[in-house]
Design an enzyme around this catalytic site. Structure first.
Site, PDB file in Angstrom:
ATOM      1  N   SER A  12      -2.213   0.641  -5.357  1.00 60.34           N
ATOM      2  CA  SER A  12      -3.234   0.045  -4.956  1.00 60.34           C
ATOM      3  C   SER A  12      -3.517   0.959  -3.193  1.00 60.34           C
ATOM      4  O   SER A  12      -2.231   0.435  -2.881  1.00 60.34           O
ATOM      5  CB  SER A  12      -2.902  -1.412  -3.995  1.00 60.34           C
ATOM      6  OG  SER A  12      -3.779  -1.886  -3.024  1.00 60.34           O
ATOM      7  N   HIS A  35      -6.931   1.472  -7.741  1.00 61.00           N
ATOM      8  CA  HIS A  35      -6.859   0.443  -7.278  1.00 61.00           C
ATOM      9  C   HIS A  35      -7.498   0.100  -5.768  1.00 61.00           C
ATOM     10  O   HIS A  35      -7.090   0.842  -4.725  1.00 61.00           O
ATOM     11  CB  HIS A  35      -5.988  -0.811  -7.198  1.00 61.00           C
ATOM     12  CG  HIS A  35      -6.300  -2.163  -7.145  1.00 61.00           C
ATOM     13  ND1 HIS A  35      -7.051  -2.881  -8.189  1.00 61.00           N
ATOM     14  CD2 HIS A  35      -6.120  -2.840  -5.875  1.00 61.00           C
ATOM     15  CE1 HIS A  35      -6.795  -4.073  -7.968  1.00 61.00           C
ATOM     16  NE2 HIS A  35      -7.023  -4.208  -6.748  1.00 61.00           N
ATOM     17  N   ASP A  37      -9.356  -1.610  -3.272  1.00 57.02           N
ATOM     18  CA  ASP A  37      -9.544  -3.316  -2.816  1.00 57.02           C
ATOM     19  C   ASP A  37     -11.025  -3.470  -1.224  1.00 57.02           C
ATOM     20  O   ASP A  37     -10.719  -2.595  -0.658  1.00 57.02           O
ATOM     21  CB  ASP A  37      -8.327  -3.485  -1.889  1.00 57.02           C
ATOM     22  CG  ASP A  37      -6.848  -4.024  -3.077  1.00 57.02           C
ATOM     23  OD1 ASP A  37      -7.778  -5.109  -3.935  1.00 57.02           O
ATOM     24  OD2 ASP A  37      -5.767  -3.510  -2.785  1.00 57.02           O
ATOM     25  N   MET A  39     -12.932  -5.634   0.820  1.00 55.20           N
ATOM     26  CA  MET A  39     -12.535  -7.019   1.633  1.00 55.20           C
ATOM     27  C   MET A  39     -13.184  -7.367   2.429  1.00 55.20           C
ATOM     28  O   MET A  39     -13.935  -5.877   3.105  1.00 55.20           O
ATOM     29  CB  MET A  39     -11.443  -7.145   2.054  1.00 55.20           C
ATOM     30  CG  MET A  39     -10.179  -7.053   0.789  1.00 55.20           C
ATOM     31  SD  MET A  39      -8.440  -7.342   2.138  1.00 55.20           S
ATOM     32  CE  MET A  39      -7.406  -7.041   1.182  1.00 55.20           C
ATOM     33  N   HIS A  68     -11.503  -3.264  -6.757  1.00 56.38           N
ATOM     34  CA  HIS A  68     -11.301  -4.354  -6.849  1.00 56.38           C
ATOM     35  C   HIS A  68     -12.409  -5.482  -6.363  1.00 56.38           C
ATOM     36  O   HIS A  68     -11.489  -4.841  -3.953  1.00 56.38           O
ATOM     37  CB  HIS A  68      -9.861  -5.183  -7.148  1.00 56.38           C
ATOM     38  CG  HIS A  68      -9.551  -6.594  -5.959  1.00 56.38           C
ATOM     39  ND1 HIS A  68      -8.249  -6.876  -6.068  1.00 56.38           N
ATOM     40  CD2 HIS A  68      -9.718  -8.309  -6.687  1.00 56.38           C
ATOM     41  CE1 HIS A  68      -8.330  -8.351  -6.254  1.00 56.38           C
ATOM     42  NE2 HIS A  68      -9.417  -8.760  -6.244  1.00 56.38           N
ATOM     43  N   MET A  70     -13.205  -7.984  -3.539  1.00 55.96           N
ATOM     44  CA  MET A  70     -12.646  -9.916  -2.594  1.00 55.96           C
ATOM     45  C   MET A  70     -14.371  -9.615  -1.350  1.00 55.96           C
ATOM     46  O   MET A  70     -13.992  -9.868  -0.753  1.00 55.96           O
ATOM     47  CB  MET A  70     -11.002  -9.951  -2.026  1.00 55.96           C
ATOM     48  CG  MET A  70     -10.703  -9.593  -2.948  1.00 55.96           C
ATOM     49  SD  MET A  70      -9.180  -8.681  -2.564  1.00 55.96           S
ATOM     50  CE  MET A  70      -9.277  -7.078  -2.887  1.00 55.96           C
ATOM     51  N   MET A 139      -4.649 -13.239  -9.653  1.00 52.82           N
ATOM     52  CA  MET A 139      -4.151 -12.860  -8.780  1.00 52.82           C
ATOM     53  C   MET A 139      -2.521 -13.843  -8.198  1.00 52.82           C
ATOM     54  O   MET A 139      -2.274 -14.609  -9.067  1.00 52.82           O
ATOM     55  CB  MET A 139      -5.003 -13.254  -7.216  1.00 52.82           C
ATOM     56  CG  MET A 139      -5.764 -12.353  -7.507  1.00 52.82           C
ATOM     57  SD  MET A 139      -6.041 -10.987  -6.808  1.00 52.82           S
ATOM     58  CE  MET A 139      -5.142 -10.544  -5.391  1.00 52.82           C
ATOM     59  N   ASP A 177      -1.826  -8.708 -10.055  1.00 50.43           N
ATOM     60  CA  ASP A 177      -1.977  -7.776  -8.632  1.00 50.43           C
ATOM     61  C   ASP A 177      -1.330  -8.915  -7.386  1.00 50.43           C
ATOM     62  O   ASP A 177      -1.934 -10.214  -6.612  1.00 50.43           O
ATOM     63  CB  ASP A 177      -3.396  -8.213  -7.819  1.00 50.43           C
ATOM     64  CG  ASP A 177      -3.930  -7.067  -6.776  1.00 50.43           C
ATOM     65  OD1 ASP A 177      -2.713  -6.308  -6.457  1.00 50.43           O
ATOM     66  OD2 ASP A 177      -4.737  -7.113  -6.718  1.00 50.43           O
TER      67      ASP A 177
HETATM   68  C1  DX5 Z   1      -4.754  -8.353  -1.898  1.00 53.48           C
HETATM   69  C2  DX5 Z   1      -5.083  -6.870  -2.625  1.00 53.48           C
HETATM   70  C3  DX5 Z   1      -4.030  -5.945  -3.506  1.00 53.48           C
HETATM   71  C4  DX5 Z   1      -2.600  -5.978  -2.156  1.00 53.48           C
HETATM   72  C5  DX5 Z   1      -1.053  -5.641  -3.210  1.00 53.48           C
HETATM   73  O1  DX5 Z   1      -5.418  -9.128  -2.023  1.00 53.48           O
HETATM   74  O2  DX5 Z   1      -5.782  -7.303  -3.577  1.00 53.48           O
HETATM   75  O3  DX5 Z   1      -4.239  -5.523  -4.488  1.00 53.48           O
HETATM   76  O4  DX5 Z   1      -2.933  -4.109  -2.133  1.00 53.48           O
HETATM   77  O5  DX5 Z   1      -0.303  -5.093  -2.002  1.00 53.48           O
HETATM   78  P1  DX5 Z   1       1.329  -5.466  -2.965  1.00 53.48           P
HETATM   79  O6  DX5 Z   1       0.803  -4.469  -3.370  1.00 53.48           O
HETATM   80  O7  DX5 Z   1       1.274  -4.071  -1.304  1.00 53.48           O
HETATM   81  O8  DX5 Z   1       1.579  -6.789  -2.921  1.00 53.48           O
HETATM   82 ZN    ZN Z   2      -6.647  -5.802  -5.356  1.00 57.54          ZN
END
Ligand code: DX5
Ligand code: ZN
Length: 226
Positions: A12, A35, A37, A39, A68, A70, A139, A177
């Site tokens: 990520s 990956h 993310d 948000m 991903h 969110m 998750m 994840d």
């Molecule tokens: C959290 C993200 C993850 C995050 C994981 O909401 O979806 O992808 O980057 O980070 P680590 O591996 O540090 O938990």
């Molecule tokens: Zn993620």
């Protein structure tokens, strides 16, 4: 449970240096995916990056994009992320009144479609979608932030997803994840995960082992699951 599945590692970039993203993409060349993310500050209480940046990452990334989302309103936005050329687009089932329609829209736009599920959400509604999706993301932390601790209580859902996927005979990937380390990856793989997101355990602080060495350590741990 023995793992008969190839393990894919998807670092990520939430834990990468956002001012040096192209450099940090080049530091994970031994990974399978990258990956990304997204948000929106509504579905989760954090804001990261959006469509224009994903378009640029897609242009320069040597690895396929595992986007991903969110975000709220995935029916509106998910196809646009697929149109960037992303390999896979994951949306959150809690944000989708009609998840089947979102999955179809993603696939029509050219990406694999995946559904994510938060730790507190039952798995059953996802298992009704197996004919329409290419991956389930269980998750293992509350979505929103990197660097949180792995929630072992999500493992019964992961195992239930693995059993349903195997019973379906379909080629559906099963991703985890959140909080994945060289230790917790063993638990995740034992419970059926085949696609592993890792942020802070791949992009550690400066002066610590390089991401490729950390990816190798994750693979070595996963391979202990016989
Ligand atoms: C959290 C993200 C993850 C995050 C994981 O909401 O979806 O992808 O980057 O980070 P680590 O591996 O540090 O938990
Ligand atoms: Zn993620």
């Amino acid at each position: 449970m023995p793992s008969n599945h190839p393990i894919r590692i998807s670092p990520s970039i939430l834990s990468a240096d956002f001012v040096n993203l192209e450099r940090d993409l080049g530091r994970i060349s031994t990974a399978d995916l990258v990956h990304v993310d997204v948000m929106d500050g509504h579905f989760v209480p954090n804001l990261t990056l959006g469509l224009p940046i994903v378009e640029r990452i897609q242009q320069v990334s040597p690895l396929p994009l595992d986007v991903h989302l969110m975000i709220d309103d995935p029916l509106r936005w998910a196809p646009k992320y697929a149109e960037t050329g992303a390999f896979s687009v994951t949306f959150s089932i809690e944000a989708a009144p009609d998840p089947r329609a979102v999955a179809k829209a993603i696939k029509n736009a050219g990406s694999r479609a995946a559904v994510a599920i938060k730790p507190g959400t039952p798995i059953e509604p996802v298992l009704d979608l197996l004919d329409d999706i290419d991956m389930i993301l269980v998750m293992t932390v509350e979505p929103g932030f990197g660097g949180q601790s792995f929630m072992g209580e999500t493992m019964p859902k992961l195992r239930a997803a693995r059993e349903a996927i195997d019973a379906s005979g379909r080629e559906i990937w099963l991703e985890v994840d959140g909080g994945i380390t060289a230790e917790t990856i063993v638990t995740a793989v034992e419970n059926g995960a085949d696609t592993i997101v890792a942020g802070s355990s791949v992009y550690g602080p400066a002066g610590t082992p390089e991401p490729v060495d950390r990816i190798a350590a994750l693979r070595a741990s996963a391979s202990q699951v016989a």
